[in-house]
Design an enzyme around this catalytic site. Sequence first.
Site, short mmCIF file in Angstrom:
data_model
loop_
_atom_site.label_atom_id
_atom_site.label_comp_id
_atom_site.label_asym_id
_atom_site.label_seq_id
_atom_site.Cartn_x
_atom_site.Cartn_y
_atom_site.Cartn_z
N GLU A 1 28.09 32.57 -15.41
CA GLU A 1 26.68 32.22 -15.65
C GLU A 1 26.03 33.21 -16.62
OE1 GLU A 1 27.65 31.09 -11.32
OE2 GLU A 1 28.09 32.75 -12.70
N GLU B 1 25.04 37.35 2.24
CA GLU B 1 26.31 37.62 1.56
C GLU B 1 27.05 38.75 2.27
OE1 GLU B 1 26.89 36.92 -2.87
OE2 GLU B 1 26.91 39.11 -2.79
N GLY C 1 27.35 44.51 -5.79
CA GLY C 1 26.32 43.87 -6.60
C GLY C 1 24.98 43.78 -5.90
N ARG C 2 24.98 43.41 -4.63
CA ARG C 2 23.71 43.23 -3.92
C ARG C 2 23.08 44.56 -3.51
NH1 ARG C 2 28.01 41.37 -1.40
NH2 ARG C 2 28.66 42.08 0.67
N LYS D 1 33.72 29.06 -7.42
CA LYS D 1 33.87 29.45 -8.82
C LYS D 1 35.20 28.98 -9.39
CE LYS D 1 31.14 33.75 -8.79
NZ LYS D 1 31.20 35.20 -9.04
N HIS E 1 0.44 27.64 5.85
CA HIS E 1 0.09 26.25 5.55
C HIS E 1 1.32 25.43 5.21
CE1 HIS E 1 -4.31 26.97 5.53
NE2 HIS E 1 -3.91 28.20 5.21
N LYS F 1 29.12 43.56 -14.64
CA LYS F 1 30.06 44.69 -14.59
C LYS F 1 31.29 44.40 -15.42
CE LYS F 1 30.75 46.89 -10.68
NZ LYS F 1 31.27 47.27 -9.33
#
Length: 539
Positions: free
Chosen positions: A212, A353, A267-268, A504, A384, A206
């Site tokens: 990153e 979050e 964002g999520r 951050k 398993h 945004k």
Amino acid sequence: MSRLTDLPAWQALEDHYYEVQGLHLRDLFAADPQRGERLSAEGAGLYLDYSKHRVTDETLRRLLALADEAGVARKRDAMFAGEKINVTEGRAVLHTALRAPRDAVIEVDGKNVVPDVHEVLERMSDFAERVRGGEWLGFTGQPIKNIVNIGIGGSDLGPVMAYEALRPYAQRDLTVRFVSNIDGTDLTEKVRDLDPAQTLFIVSSKTFTTQETMTNAHSARAWLLSSLKDEAAIARHFVAVSTNAEAVQKFGIDTANMFGFWDWVGGRYSMDSAIGLSVMVAVGTEHFRELLAGFHDMDEHFRTAPAGENLPMLMGLLGIWYNNFFGAETLAVLPYDQSLAYFPAYLQQLDMESNGKHVTLGGAEVDYQTGPVVWGQPGTNGQHAFYQLIHQGTKLIPCDFIGFCRSHHPLPPHHDLLMANVFAQTEALAFGKTLEQVLEGGVAPDIAPHRVFEGNRPTSTLLADQLTPRILGALIALYEHKVFVQGAVWDINSFDQWGVELGKVLAGKIAPELQAEAEPELTHDSSTNALIRRYRARR
């Protein structure tokens, strides 16, 4: 609002817990032959069986009373109306507007935002169909064959999950990949076999400043220019999902190929915005709009269905029952469809979050557990790996099983065997196997205790006909609204994420210390200082 633990409904649930904690699902089912049919609900193409939960009718009545006293319906309506319920950032929370029909009216600060949403969708559609049809050409005149989405968090987890889930609907002559980790291995391995002349990067940030994402974007830019040699190539091989036109233009991207979204989209919760551009390119406009329609189906179900028949309400309250009264700390999400391999990871961000908070909306410390640890992987692989602990371990782990009546790849007898395991696992977790049953099977007395299954392990089962774009949208929205219900009861802000900021900030200070030529003066704690010195000495 009163403190949650002071509400009469909360205290009634505490009393009720002590009355029913010893009840076993064996007895509940024996006393009610219709329990399996009765404790179920449907909405937006999803069927929920919640009969294998350690609840009685009275439990459900008291949980619904808690939702009422906590004002969940009022808070839900405020969200849908565009009120600024994200109080710490002064923002509306309107991911529901991203999938609203064109004729809907949803206002933020007096402006109907729906026309803006559909304007961006039209631009996305035009772009996606040009790429899919071979009309969008790279710098050397070749059509695009490779799409690489660069993002992180909500700009990555949603698109990669949806792409994997909808691969049967994808255009198979397009290679679609996703880069998120700042570890250079991620980008290097994703582009190593791609032709730069046929590769398009979608950079999703945004602000166009996410560390990153922009580190990966600049490295992708260098990779492209090492082959194509001309800065003008950037505009044909990069597009942006962003609102920072100045930074996008400075990078070399034509702002005509910048797709925006709004500060009322977290964002999520953003995969059905322009953040989903890579998904739209992969599956096409028609299927992407079906995905949005599924979201909207569940939005309407959550908004209008009575509380006792409302899937997000029921799932949210059941989660609170185990989290806050039984002391369960985790939730296992177990999709029995390989296409949903990334779904648990997607839900980790959505849930943890959102509800990983320790203060109320008013800033007071909570005196109860909030969000659970969410984890899982597709069945039957998990059987398993970790099901042993769920079946016979000492921890209570509620589980969500997700299955589909039809497969996109119906290799006989694969799907029947897959679904047999869904039903068998929930049956085994609920009813277990007593010592008497084990001994009746001829097992030696000294071995028998090892083969006892306590049972009474709670599960929800979600069934749908098939994993289509519409059903995927409904499934995602179900969990979005389940998270909302729980945050509303806990009186926390499910829509900020200050917890991701401190790391951050500190990383921004440490990075120059790692890169400095001369030994820097370190002012961290002794552990961090020692680790930095060791890294510098040995890198």
